[in-house]
Design an enzyme around this catalytic site. Sequence first.
Site, PDB file in Angstrom:
ATOM      1  N   TYR A 154      38.408  50.788  43.756  1.00 23.60           N
ATOM      2  CA  TYR A 154      38.954  50.177  44.973  1.00 23.60           C
ATOM      3  C   TYR A 154      38.789  51.116  46.162  1.00 23.60           C
ATOM      4  O   TYR A 154      39.072  52.311  46.074  1.00 23.60           O
ATOM      5  CB  TYR A 154      40.428  49.817  44.766  1.00 23.60           C
ATOM      6  CG  TYR A 154      40.982  48.954  45.866  1.00 23.60           C
ATOM      7  CD1 TYR A 154      40.328  47.778  46.237  1.00 23.60           C
ATOM      8  CD2 TYR A 154      42.135  49.305  46.552  1.00 23.60           C
ATOM      9  CE1 TYR A 154      40.824  46.975  47.255  1.00 23.60           C
ATOM     10  CE2 TYR A 154      42.643  48.508  47.559  1.00 23.60           C
ATOM     11  CZ  TYR A 154      41.973  47.344  47.908  1.00 23.60           C
ATOM     12  OH  TYR A 154      42.464  46.555  48.921  1.00 23.60           O
ATOM     13  N   ASP A 191      47.059  47.107  46.575  1.00 20.39           N
ATOM     14  CA  ASP A 191      47.633  47.830  47.710  1.00 20.39           C
ATOM     15  C   ASP A 191      48.675  46.951  48.395  1.00 20.39           C
ATOM     16  O   ASP A 191      48.971  45.850  47.919  1.00 20.39           O
ATOM     17  CB  ASP A 191      46.540  48.285  48.697  1.00 20.39           C
ATOM     18  CG  ASP A 191      45.724  47.116  49.257  1.00 20.39           C
ATOM     19  OD1 ASP A 191      46.104  45.942  49.020  1.00 20.39           O
ATOM     20  OD2 ASP A 191      44.710  47.365  49.932  1.00 20.39           O
ATOM     21  N   GLU A 201      48.607  45.176  51.184  1.00 20.68           N
ATOM     22  CA  GLU A 201      48.098  43.859  51.609  1.00 20.68           C
ATOM     23  C   GLU A 201      47.936  42.939  50.406  1.00 20.68           C
ATOM     24  O   GLU A 201      48.278  41.758  50.463  1.00 20.68           O
ATOM     25  CB  GLU A 201      46.756  44.006  52.339  1.00 20.68           C
ATOM     26  CG  GLU A 201      46.829  44.623  53.707  1.00 20.68           C
ATOM     27  CD  GLU A 201      47.715  43.865  54.689  1.00 20.68           C
ATOM     28  OE1 GLU A 201      47.658  42.614  54.720  1.00 20.68           O
ATOM     29  OE2 GLU A 201      48.475  44.518  55.424  1.00 20.68           O
ATOM     30  N   HIS A 245      45.181  53.846  41.966  1.00 21.40           N
ATOM     31  CA  HIS A 245      45.092  54.631  43.206  1.00 21.40           C
ATOM     32  C   HIS A 245      44.313  55.921  43.005  1.00 21.40           C
ATOM     33  O   HIS A 245      44.764  57.006  43.328  1.00 21.40           O
ATOM     34  CB  HIS A 245      46.484  54.904  43.775  1.00 21.40           C
ATOM     35  CG  HIS A 245      47.197  53.641  44.136  1.00 21.40           C
ATOM     36  ND1 HIS A 245      46.800  52.836  45.186  1.00 21.40           N
ATOM     37  CD2 HIS A 245      48.246  53.013  43.560  1.00 21.40           C
ATOM     38  CE1 HIS A 245      47.599  51.778  45.241  1.00 21.40           C
ATOM     39  NE2 HIS A 245      48.476  51.862  44.273  1.00 21.40           N
ATOM     40  N   ARG A 263      40.188  51.215  49.220  1.00 19.08           N
ATOM     41  CA  ARG A 263      41.275  51.544  50.150  1.00 19.08           C
ATOM     42  C   ARG A 263      42.248  52.462  49.425  1.00 19.08           C
ATOM     43  O   ARG A 263      43.107  52.001  48.685  1.00 19.08           O
ATOM     44  CB  ARG A 263      41.969  50.279  50.659  1.00 19.08           C
ATOM     45  CG  ARG A 263      41.075  49.458  51.573  1.00 19.08           C
ATOM     46  CD  ARG A 263      41.809  48.341  52.282  1.00 19.08           C
ATOM     47  NE  ARG A 263      40.919  47.649  53.186  1.00 19.08           N
ATOM     48  CZ  ARG A 263      40.187  46.580  52.863  1.00 19.08           C
ATOM     49  NH1 ARG A 263      40.267  46.092  51.635  1.00 19.08           N
ATOM     50  NH2 ARG A 263      39.388  46.009  53.746  1.00 19.08           N
ATOM     51  N   ASP A 316      44.280  42.516  45.453  1.00 18.71           N
ATOM     52  CA  ASP A 316      43.951  43.945  45.438  1.00 18.71           C
ATOM     53  C   ASP A 316      45.182  44.832  45.213  1.00 18.71           C
ATOM     54  O   ASP A 316      46.305  44.444  45.550  1.00 18.71           O
ATOM     55  CB  ASP A 316      43.268  44.340  46.759  1.00 18.71           C
ATOM     56  CG  ASP A 316      41.847  43.787  46.856  1.00 18.71           C
ATOM     57  OD1 ASP A 316      41.269  43.456  45.808  1.00 18.71           O
ATOM     58  OD2 ASP A 316      41.329  43.683  47.977  1.00 18.71           O
ATOM     59  N   GLU A 345      41.495  37.297  45.959  1.00 21.93           N
ATOM     60  CA  GLU A 345      41.264  37.017  47.384  1.00 21.93           C
ATOM     61  C   GLU A 345      39.905  36.397  47.664  1.00 21.93           C
ATOM     62  O   GLU A 345      39.774  35.528  48.512  1.00 21.93           O
ATOM     63  CB  GLU A 345      41.344  38.304  48.232  1.00 21.93           C
ATOM     64  CG  GLU A 345      42.658  39.013  48.179  1.00 21.93           C
ATOM     65  CD  GLU A 345      42.599  40.174  47.213  1.00 21.93           C
ATOM     66  OE1 GLU A 345      43.174  41.192  47.531  1.00 21.93           O
ATOM     67  OE2 GLU A 345      41.968  40.042  46.149  1.00 21.93           O
TER      68      GLU A 345
END
Length: 705
Positions: A314, A97, A99, A360, A316, A95, A22
Amino acid sequence: MAVHRTIERRTFMSAKNLVIVESPAKAKTIEKYLGRNYKVIASLGHVRDLPKSQMGVDIDNDYAPKYISIRGKGDVIKGLKREAKKVDHVYLAADPDREGEAIAWHVSYLLGLDPKDKNRVVFNEITKDAVKNSFKEPRSIDEKLVEAQQARRILDRLVGYSISPLLWKKVKKGLSAGRVQSVALKLIIDREKEINDFKPEEYWTIDAEFKKGRGKAFPASFYGLDGKKTKLPDNDAVQDVLGRVDKAQPFDVTSVVKKERKRFPAPPFTTSSLQQEANRKLNFRTRKTMMLAQQLYEGINLGGKEGTVGLITYMRTDSTRVSSVAKAETSKFIHEEYGEPYAATKIRQGKLQEGAQDAHEAIRPSSTYRTPKSLEKVLTKDQMRLYQLIWSRFVASEMTPAVVDTVSVKLHQNGAEFRANGSHTKFKGFTTLYVSSRDADQKDRELPELAEGDSVTLTKTDPAQHFTQPPARYSEANLVKALEENGVGRPSTYAPTIETIQKRYYVKLSARRFEPTELGEIVNSLIVEFFPDVVDIKFTANVEGELDAIETGEENWVKVIDQFYKPFAKEVDHAEEGIEKIQLKDEPAGFNCDICGAPMVIKMGRYGKFYACSRFPDCRNTKAIVKEIGVICPKCGIGQVVERKSKRNRTFFGCSRYPDCDFVSWDKPVGRNCPKDGHFLVEKRSRGGVQVVCPNGDYEEAIQK
């Protein structure tokens, strides 16, 4: 010469693999880990989205989204296509997740890739081992993850693009509504109603000091009479207790209970707990916390051989799980730095799998050995403060509990009971390194050695009048906590949600707490009346649960949207007919313009109501509207205390009769006088909460959090 030619030829060989991430910062960090056969470029976030000019959802065709390339991204998309043609293989490394998966899916579509191909790589931290290992096991795009993101996007679009035009038509242009922002606004307004409806009640306490022999005085507090806990509603009740107590006679120690208590460390950070703690401890806004965390995750140039490295995992995540590799490394660090008694787990024997990953995870440093002190020269002040918080919280979470000896003592005389509580930290454990903001006020309180049957002397009593306090307005930390506890939205959505309700001027920050504006109350009342499901917390939380179920394959995304939209569409039709246009009419102010003599009116502006000349634009005279706080001026006893703004937009309080009365105070008067010296009492706001104090420093009430 031959050597030089070889180097030159290698330098100009084109890479065989293209990696798309990104952000340019992330691209820069991972390119050096992968070597010359990989070229890494950035999509600069999302490349396709629903159009801004229309709903972009085909409701009659299973809610099919109409995606278009985002305006301004044309050159980026051309660049991605151009580079993709030059290579043998394209990897999508957005990433890990929803999104990120959606970005990978959209890029895959634009480049004509097969989403079933194994070209998706994910890593939870941007370190050499993590990145290299992820490229050993690429996977295909997770369609369920994409569908969950798509369902959320479509639901939010259906709500926003259905309600917002109604608000423009019936109230004011530029307004908006959304699933999560409407709930956040209602929480703030409901809290304000609780505060306004609150009726303070008087109560008293009696603090006291006792001595054993000639020893040091220790504190105790009144508990009750004749073996029962007794409330002290007024001064008469206090005098009744003091009338029973004979200072000349000793108190008997009737009970001494000693216990050993363990205090366990908080788990490592999730997105939500990081946002809350950074707001409380560092005074960081939610948006700032996420921006700094993104920088730490994507990579910081450490110089020397290490170069650019991602410093945290990460940011989030809802998980507090930690990989076995990180646990083992941290255990080793704690053994070396603090000693074995401080390490919660033993050092594991044998070689661990190199670069093993656990996706995660909680937010943690990518290496415990990168201590905050070792990064002083490469991090900015704010990056350092956030990294220190993340590092300390994580390392502390792998340490042993603190051990505290506690003692509870009951003291009796003539049926009156006082109680004293003491504590002594026997072993500091994790508190050597980190104490959360919630536990910051827990300090040792030493008592003398007491035993049942001992006698102690009362040396001092200190009765104090108090009033119950209303609940405090939400701070950013409290609002994030409330949204998370109610299962509304996801931590990654909290920062933009909080920003939106402020940008629309539905709420404003007052002393770091959210206060609803009149505009916010108008919008909320309309949504509550006509769209009750949108602001129903249980309903919204249930929708979040169904979005999670799409991700795991338990729910079909079209069915989830359909169940929400069919009743919602009926509400939209009903609102279209039922909402009468709210005329934000100019109200007469009741006085004339001091420049031209025309009547002044009250107008609703972007930042609330204000006085303006009715001859605008011919006369541009405006004045701020002062707000009464319901307290009589403590100086003249005639005027009302009003809230005003200084030239630097700082709130202060003055008399409505100014300049006849020159009363002024930076702190808000509460309408009561100090029981010690008669001076007016004020509210002091701090990170701990709100406290009523005497400006002369001789009286204070308990902090209300």
